[in-house]
Design a protein around this motif. Sequence first.
Motif, PDB file in Angstrom:
ATOM      1  N   GLY A 150      40.686  33.620  46.675  1.00 42.40           N
ATOM      2  CA  GLY A 150      40.468  35.053  46.605  1.00 42.40           C
ATOM      3  C   GLY A 150      39.735  35.547  45.376  1.00 42.40           C
ATOM      4  O   GLY A 150      39.753  36.747  45.082  1.00 42.40           O
ATOM      5  N   GLY A 151      39.070  34.632  44.648  1.00 42.78           N
ATOM      6  CA  GLY A 151      38.368  35.088  43.457  1.00 42.78           C
ATOM      7  C   GLY A 151      37.362  34.091  42.922  1.00 42.78           C
ATOM      8  O   GLY A 151      36.975  33.147  43.614  1.00 42.78           O
ATOM      9  N   PHE A 152      36.957  34.321  41.662  1.00 46.80           N
ATOM     10  CA  PHE A 152      35.896  33.544  41.031  1.00 46.80           C
ATOM     11  C   PHE A 152      36.242  33.295  39.567  1.00 46.80           C
ATOM     12  O   PHE A 152      36.969  34.072  38.954  1.00 46.80           O
ATOM     13  CB  PHE A 152      34.569  34.313  41.086  1.00 46.80           C
ATOM     14  N   ARG A 153      35.683  32.204  39.012  1.00 42.64           N
ATOM     15  CA  ARG A 153      35.748  31.945  37.578  1.00 42.64           C
ATOM     16  C   ARG A 153      34.330  31.874  37.048  1.00 42.64           C
ATOM     17  O   ARG A 153      33.460  31.214  37.635  1.00 42.64           O
ATOM     18  CB  ARG A 153      36.467  30.631  37.288  1.00 42.64           C
ATOM     19  N   PHE A 154      34.102  32.542  35.910  1.00 39.91           N
ATOM     20  CA  PHE A 154      32.804  32.515  35.238  1.00 39.91           C
ATOM     21  C   PHE A 154      33.016  32.899  33.782  1.00 39.91           C
ATOM     22  O   PHE A 154      33.950  33.633  33.453  1.00 39.91           O
ATOM     23  CB  PHE A 154      31.801  33.468  35.907  1.00 39.91           C
ATOM     24  N   ALA A 155      32.182  32.380  32.903  1.00 40.87           N
ATOM     25  CA  ALA A 155      32.229  32.697  31.471  1.00 40.87           C
ATOM     26  C   ALA A 155      33.636  32.537  30.891  1.00 40.87           C
ATOM     27  O   ALA A 155      34.063  33.319  30.053  1.00 40.87           O
ATOM     28  CB  ALA A 155      31.703  34.104  31.227  1.00 40.87           C
ATOM     29  N   GLY A 156      34.373  31.543  31.371  1.00 37.64           N
ATOM     30  CA  GLY A 156      35.707  31.287  30.869  1.00 37.64           C
ATOM     31  C   GLY A 156      36.751  32.310  31.304  1.00 37.64           C
ATOM     32  O   GLY A 156      37.857  32.324  30.777  1.00 37.64           O
ATOM     33  N   MET A 157      36.398  33.179  32.248  1.00 41.20           N
ATOM     34  CA  MET A 157      37.321  34.206  32.739  1.00 41.20           C
ATOM     35  C   MET A 157      37.515  34.029  34.238  1.00 41.20           C
ATOM     36  O   MET A 157      36.755  33.319  34.884  1.00 41.20           O
ATOM     37  CB  MET A 157      36.743  35.603  32.476  1.00 41.20           C
ATOM     38  N   SER A 158      38.516  34.706  34.768  1.00 40.16           N
ATOM     39  CA  SER A 158      38.692  34.699  36.215  1.00 40.16           C
ATOM     40  C   SER A 158      38.731  36.139  36.706  1.00 40.16           C
ATOM     41  O   SER A 158      39.099  37.057  35.987  1.00 40.16           O
ATOM     42  CB  SER A 158      39.964  33.957  36.616  1.00 40.16           C
ATOM     43  N   HIS A 159      38.297  36.308  37.945  1.00 35.02           N
ATOM     44  CA  HIS A 159      38.287  37.622  38.575  1.00 35.02           C
ATOM     45  C   HIS A 159      38.814  37.475  39.991  1.00 35.02           C
ATOM     46  O   HIS A 159      38.338  36.625  40.744  1.00 35.02           O
ATOM     47  CB  HIS A 159      36.867  38.201  38.610  1.00 35.02           C
ATOM     48  N   ARG A 160      39.776  38.277  40.343  1.00 31.12           N
ATOM     49  CA  ARG A 160      40.310  38.275  41.705  1.00 31.12           C
ATOM     50  C   ARG A 160      39.536  39.295  42.516  1.00 31.12           C
ATOM     51  O   ARG A 160      39.401  40.445  42.122  1.00 31.12           O
ATOM     52  CB  ARG A 160      41.789  38.648  41.679  1.00 31.12           C
ATOM     53  N   GLY A 161      38.986  38.863  43.645  1.00 29.82           N
ATOM     54  CA  GLY A 161      38.197  39.729  44.509  1.00 29.82           C
ATOM     55  C   GLY A 161      36.736  39.333  44.495  1.00 29.82           C
ATOM     56  O   GLY A 161      36.331  38.360  43.868  1.00 29.82           O
ATOM     57  N   SER A 162      35.933  40.105  45.188  1.00 24.89           N
ATOM     58  CA  SER A 162      34.501  39.845  45.317  1.00 24.89           C
ATOM     59  C   SER A 162      33.769  40.280  44.049  1.00 24.89           C
ATOM     60  O   SER A 162      34.282  41.083  43.270  1.00 24.89           O
ATOM     61  CB  SER A 162      33.957  40.606  46.525  1.00 24.89           C
ATOM     62  N   ILE A 163      32.561  39.735  43.865  1.00 25.24           N
ATOM     63  CA  ILE A 163      31.761  40.086  42.693  1.00 25.24           C
ATOM     64  C   ILE A 163      30.307  40.348  43.074  1.00 25.24           C
ATOM     65  O   ILE A 163      29.821  39.886  44.112  1.00 25.24           O
ATOM     66  CB  ILE A 163      31.812  39.001  41.593  1.00 25.24           C
ATOM     67  N   LEU A 164      29.636  41.084  42.208  1.00 27.85           N
ATOM     68  CA  LEU A 164      28.211  41.348  42.329  1.00 27.85           C
ATOM     69  C   LEU A 164      27.556  40.878  41.044  1.00 27.85           C
ATOM     70  O   LEU A 164      27.941  41.309  39.950  1.00 27.85           O
ATOM     71  CB  LEU A 164      27.966  42.847  42.534  1.00 27.85           C
ATOM     72  N   CYS A 165      26.594  39.966  41.167  1.00 24.06           N
ATOM     73  CA  CYS A 165      25.892  39.411  40.010  1.00 24.06           C
ATOM     74  C   CYS A 165      24.473  39.958  40.000  1.00 24.06           C
ATOM     75  O   CYS A 165      23.696  39.685  40.923  1.00 24.06           O
ATOM     76  CB  CYS A 165      25.836  37.885  40.097  1.00 24.06           C
ATOM     77  N   VAL A 166      24.148  40.743  38.992  1.00 24.20           N
ATOM     78  CA  VAL A 166      22.815  41.326  38.833  1.00 24.20           C
ATOM     79  C   VAL A 166      22.374  41.081  37.395  1.00 24.20           C
ATOM     80  O   VAL A 166      23.179  40.652  36.562  1.00 24.20           O
ATOM     81  CB  VAL A 166      22.809  42.835  39.188  1.00 24.20           C
ATOM     82  N   PRO A 167      21.105  41.356  37.071  1.00 26.66           N
ATOM     83  CA  PRO A 167      20.643  41.086  35.712  1.00 26.66           C
ATOM     84  C   PRO A 167      21.469  41.748  34.602  1.00 26.66           C
ATOM     85  O   PRO A 167      21.622  41.180  33.521  1.00 26.66           O
ATOM     86  CB  PRO A 167      19.206  41.601  35.728  1.00 26.66           C
ATOM     87  N   SER A 168      22.039  42.921  34.854  1.00 22.74           N
ATOM     88  CA  SER A 168      22.809  43.608  33.813  1.00 22.74           C
ATOM     89  C   SER A 168      24.221  43.055  33.643  1.00 22.74           C
ATOM     90  O   SER A 168      24.916  43.427  32.706  1.00 22.74           O
ATOM     91  CB  SER A 168      22.881  45.106  34.092  1.00 22.74           C
ATOM     92  N   GLY A 169      24.658  42.170  34.537  1.00 30.37           N
ATOM     93  CA  GLY A 169      25.979  41.586  34.386  1.00 30.37           C
ATOM     94  C   GLY A 169      26.632  41.235  35.700  1.00 30.37           C
ATOM     95  O   GLY A 169      26.023  41.294  36.766  1.00 30.37           O
ATOM     96  N   ILE A 170      27.897  40.884  35.595  1.00 31.32           N
ATOM     97  CA  ILE A 170      28.708  40.533  36.762  1.00 31.32           C
ATOM     98  C   ILE A 170      29.760  41.622  36.910  1.00 31.32           C
ATOM     99  O   ILE A 170      30.486  41.924  35.955  1.00 31.32           O
ATOM    100  CB  ILE A 170      29.351  39.149  36.611  1.00 31.32           C
ATOM    101  N   TYR A 171      29.834  42.217  38.078  1.00 30.31           N
ATOM    102  CA  TYR A 171      30.705  43.361  38.337  1.00 30.31           C
ATOM    103  C   TYR A 171      31.711  43.025  39.427  1.00 30.31           C
ATOM    104  O   TYR A 171      31.375  42.323  40.396  1.00 30.31           O
ATOM    105  CB  TYR A 171      29.884  44.558  38.823  1.00 30.31           C
ATOM    106  N   GLY A 172      32.915  43.576  39.319  1.00 35.26           N
ATOM    107  CA  GLY A 172      33.851  43.532  40.425  1.00 35.26           C
ATOM    108  C   GLY A 172      33.232  44.302  41.585  1.00 35.26           C
ATOM    109  O   GLY A 172      32.519  45.295  41.379  1.00 35.26           O
ATOM    110  N   PHE A 173      33.473  43.843  42.792  1.00 33.83           N
ATOM    111  CA  PHE A 173      32.833  44.431  43.969  1.00 33.83           C
ATOM    112  C   PHE A 173      33.895  44.772  45.002  1.00 33.83           C
ATOM    113  O   PHE A 173      34.904  44.080  45.121  1.00 33.83           O
ATOM    114  CB  PHE A 173      31.814  43.432  44.545  1.00 33.83           C
ATOM    115  N   ALA A 174      33.638  45.811  45.752  1.00 30.43           N
ATOM    116  CA  ALA A 174      34.581  46.276  46.772  1.00 30.43           C
ATOM    117  C   ALA A 174      34.909  45.165  47.771  1.00 30.43           C
ATOM    118  O   ALA A 174      34.081  44.314  48.069  1.00 30.43           O
ATOM    119  CB  ALA A 174      33.997  47.473  47.511  1.00 30.43           C
ATOM    120  N   LEU A 203      34.808  44.280  50.952  1.00 30.61           N
ATOM    121  CA  LEU A 203      34.151  44.690  52.191  1.00 30.61           C
ATOM    122  C   LEU A 203      33.998  43.511  53.136  1.00 30.61           C
ATOM    123  O   LEU A 203      33.896  42.361  52.698  1.00 30.61           O
ATOM    124  CB  LEU A 203      32.756  45.260  51.892  1.00 30.61           C
ATOM    125  N   ALA A 204      33.928  43.806  54.416  1.00 27.00           N
ATOM    126  CA  ALA A 204      33.566  42.800  55.412  1.00 27.00           C
ATOM    127  C   ALA A 204      32.045  42.645  55.372  1.00 27.00           C
ATOM    128  O   ALA A 204      31.329  43.589  55.005  1.00 27.00           O
ATOM    129  CB  ALA A 204      34.020  43.247  56.801  1.00 27.00           C
TER     130      ALA A 204
END
Length: 132
Positions: free
Chosen positions: A27-51, A53-54
């Motif tokens: 149900g999540g991701f690990r990046f930059a030594g951190m973990s995030h539960r849920g979906s993410i959006l990776c764009v040039p300005s950074g990595i964001y938690g994402f809604a 959604l289906a």
Amino acid sequence: MAGRGQGIVIRDAHFPGRAPIEAYGNGGFRFAGMSHRGSILCVPSGIYGFADLAPKQLDRQALERVFEEVADIEVLLVGTGRDLVPMTADLRSAAREAGIMADPMSTGAAVRTYNVLLSEDRAVAAVLLAVD
């Protein structure tokens, strides 16, 4: 002062930079030594938690941050979960009109492709839907 102020402030999840995705699943991701539960959006300005959604709910509005940063994005990887789910015609059209090559694939394939393109310093973005 104790007892004064706003208390706990909840902020939108955001990592200000580009980083490879180290792991995904549960149900999540690990990046930059951190973990995030849920979906993410990776764009040039950074990595964001994402809604949460289906895949069929992904549209231009949901991906507004991608279109705000379109000048720095050539490829958009769309990780649709455990299985590949084709993008809606509206999203395909919006990406094409913005000059972005959008490519749907399973989240695992999108993570691997994102990491390769990132290591090649390519103008890549990714929406990665979490998988269990």
